[in-house]
Design a protein around this motif. Structure first.
Motif, PDB file in Angstrom:
ATOM      1  N   LEU A 165       0.857  -1.181   0.000  1.00 30.07           N
ATOM      2  CA  LEU A 165       0.000   0.000   0.000  1.00 30.07           C
ATOM      3  C   LEU A 165       0.892   1.229   0.000  1.00 30.07           C
ATOM      4  O   LEU A 165       1.886   1.270   0.736  1.00 30.07           O
ATOM      5  CB  LEU A 165      -0.890  -0.004   1.248  1.00 30.07           C
ATOM      6  CG  LEU A 165      -1.688   1.265   1.563  1.00 30.07           C
ATOM      7  CD1 LEU A 165      -2.694   1.562   0.465  1.00 30.07           C
ATOM      8  CD2 LEU A 165      -2.382   1.129   2.904  1.00 30.07           C
ATOM      9  N   GLY A 166       0.543   2.226  -0.802  1.00 35.69           N
ATOM     10  CA  GLY A 166       1.365   3.435  -0.813  1.00 35.69           C
ATOM     11  C   GLY A 166       0.684   4.590  -1.523  1.00 35.69           C
ATOM     12  O   GLY A 166      -0.481   4.529  -1.896  1.00 35.69           O
ATOM     13  N   SER A 167       1.459   5.646  -1.692  1.00 39.22           N
ATOM     14  CA  SER A 167       0.991   6.837  -2.393  1.00 39.22           C
ATOM     15  C   SER A 167       1.394   6.744  -3.858  1.00 39.22           C
ATOM     16  O   SER A 167       2.085   5.811  -4.270  1.00 39.22           O
ATOM     17  CB  SER A 167       1.615   8.089  -1.763  1.00 39.22           C
ATOM     18  OG  SER A 167       2.970   8.192  -2.155  1.00 39.22           O
ATOM     19  N   LEU A 211      -2.407  -1.246  -8.855  1.00 39.49           N
ATOM     20  CA  LEU A 211      -3.835  -0.945  -8.823  1.00 39.49           C
ATOM     21  C   LEU A 211      -3.981   0.493  -8.349  1.00 39.49           C
ATOM     22  O   LEU A 211      -3.707   0.801  -7.190  1.00 39.49           O
ATOM     23  CB  LEU A 211      -4.571  -1.915  -7.888  1.00 39.49           C
ATOM     24  CG  LEU A 211      -6.073  -1.695  -7.696  1.00 39.49           C
ATOM     25  CD1 LEU A 211      -6.827  -1.710  -9.027  1.00 39.49           C
ATOM     26  CD2 LEU A 211      -6.637  -2.749  -6.745  1.00 39.49           C
ATOM     27  N   SER A 212      -4.365   1.373  -9.260  1.00 38.43           N
ATOM     28  CA  SER A 212      -4.486   2.804  -8.974  1.00 38.43           C
ATOM     29  C   SER A 212      -5.936   3.136  -8.665  1.00 38.43           C
ATOM     30  O   SER A 212      -6.824   2.872  -9.475  1.00 38.43           O
ATOM     31  CB  SER A 212      -4.031   3.629 -10.177  1.00 38.43           C
ATOM     32  OG  SER A 212      -2.689   3.325 -10.502  1.00 38.43           O
ATOM     33  N   ILE A 263       1.972  -6.665  -5.676  1.00 37.34           N
ATOM     34  CA  ILE A 263       1.014  -5.685  -6.181  1.00 37.34           C
ATOM     35  C   ILE A 263       1.056  -4.457  -5.278  1.00 37.34           C
ATOM     36  O   ILE A 263       1.126  -4.580  -4.055  1.00 37.34           O
ATOM     37  CB  ILE A 263      -0.421  -6.259  -6.257  1.00 37.34           C
ATOM     38  CG1 ILE A 263      -1.405  -5.200  -6.791  1.00 37.34           C
ATOM     39  CG2 ILE A 263      -0.871  -6.837  -4.920  1.00 37.34           C
ATOM     40  CD1 ILE A 263      -2.799  -5.734  -7.081  1.00 37.34           C
ATOM     41  N   LEU A 264       1.031  -3.295  -5.905  1.00 36.28           N
ATOM     42  CA  LEU A 264       0.940  -2.016  -5.191  1.00 36.28           C
ATOM     43  C   LEU A 264      -0.465  -1.474  -5.383  1.00 36.28           C
ATOM     44  O   LEU A 264      -0.932  -1.342  -6.511  1.00 36.28           O
ATOM     45  CB  LEU A 264       1.949  -0.998  -5.734  1.00 36.28           C
ATOM     46  CG  LEU A 264       1.754   0.449  -5.243  1.00 36.28           C
ATOM     47  CD1 LEU A 264       2.069   0.559  -3.755  1.00 36.28           C
ATOM     48  CD2 LEU A 264       2.611   1.414  -6.058  1.00 36.28           C
ATOM     49  N   ILE A 265      -1.131  -1.174  -4.272  1.00 37.31           N
ATOM     50  CA  ILE A 265      -2.422  -0.499  -4.322  1.00 37.31           C
ATOM     51  C   ILE A 265      -2.175   0.918  -3.829  1.00 37.31           C
ATOM     52  O   ILE A 265      -1.631   1.108  -2.737  1.00 37.31           O
ATOM     53  CB  ILE A 265      -3.473  -1.223  -3.455  1.00 37.31           C
ATOM     54  CG1 ILE A 265      -3.631  -2.662  -3.952  1.00 37.31           C
ATOM     55  CG2 ILE A 265      -4.802  -0.472  -3.493  1.00 37.31           C
ATOM     56  CD1 ILE A 265      -4.504  -3.534  -3.090  1.00 37.31           C
ATOM     57  N   HIS A 266      -2.515   1.894  -4.652  1.00 35.50           N
ATOM     58  CA  HIS A 266      -2.213   3.279  -4.289  1.00 35.50           C
ATOM     59  C   HIS A 266      -3.327   4.210  -4.734  1.00 35.50           C
ATOM     60  O   HIS A 266      -4.139   3.887  -5.597  1.00 35.50           O
ATOM     61  CB  HIS A 266      -0.880   3.729  -4.910  1.00 35.50           C
ATOM     62  CG  HIS A 266      -1.021   4.123  -6.344  1.00 35.50           C
ATOM     63  ND1 HIS A 266      -1.255   5.425  -6.739  1.00 35.50           N
ATOM     64  CD2 HIS A 266      -1.004   3.385  -7.476  1.00 35.50           C
ATOM     65  CE1 HIS A 266      -1.361   5.469  -8.058  1.00 35.50           C
ATOM     66  NE2 HIS A 266      -1.214   4.244  -8.526  1.00 35.50           N
TER      67      HIS A 266
END
Length: 188
Positions: free
Chosen positions: A64-66, A84-85, A133-136
């Motif tokens: 999770l991030g910005s 995932l934006s 995966i990055l969700i941001h």
């Protein structure tokens, strides 16, 4: 002396004050005893001079991030293969990285339950391949944290408080807006 006279006398002894007002469009005004007058304009938002480019690991392979975490060097460093934006379009798209953008306004009335359900398959697909995966979202505070909390509730059968605490421990700045929070609490 009447109450009104006493108040008027007391008002004369008060210290003069001055208030600076900044509008969202950058217009600035000073308000004081003499009235309101315009002063030099500025930008109508806070400039973020310190990048927030360290994604928080929530569970294995899920970060999770910005939006700062979408920089190529960060994606490569954390071996992130899927992004995932939530509500923001990544500025750049890099080779060998899969992207999905979900429209979402950070407003209490936005239906976050529907969005969470629409994000679950993409998240599960990434995790099933053992890919990071990055969700941001923009700041990684409200929208993306709501998606991660909702995912943990649906897929890991966690209660809201447990999922929230888990995400908060990994990324201390999270704070889903009040509408997202109330919807997530009732998520089944």
């Amino acid at each position: 002396m009447s109450l009104l006279e006493g108040l008027m006398k007391k008002m004369k002894s008060l210290k003069d004050t001055e208030t600076t007002i900044t509008c969202a469009d950058g217009r600035r005004f000073v308000e004081n005893k003499q009235g309101t007058h315009a002063i030099a304009n500025t930008i109508g938002f806070v400039v973020d001079t310190k990048p927030d480019n360290t994604p928080a690991l929530i569970i294995t392979n899920l970060y999770l991030g910005s939006q700062d975490c979408c920089e190529e060097s960060v994606l490569r460093e954390y071996n992130i293969r899927n992004v995932l934006s939530i509500g923001v379009e990544p500025l750049y798209r890099y080779e060998n990285i899969q992207y999905k953008v979900m429209e979402c306004l950070d407003l209490p009335e936005t239906n976050i339950k529907v969005l969470v359900n629409n994000c679950v398959p993409y998240i599960n697909n990434s995790l099933s391949k053992n890919e990071n995966i990055l969700i941001h979202c923009n700041a990684g505070v409200s929208r993306s944290s709501a998606i991660v909390i909702g995912y943990l509730m649906l897929e890991h059968k966690l209660e809201y408080d447990v999922a929230y605490d888990m995400v908060k421990q990994a990324r201390s700045c999270i704070k889903p807006n009040v509408g997202f929070e109330s919807q997530l609490i009732s998520l089944k």
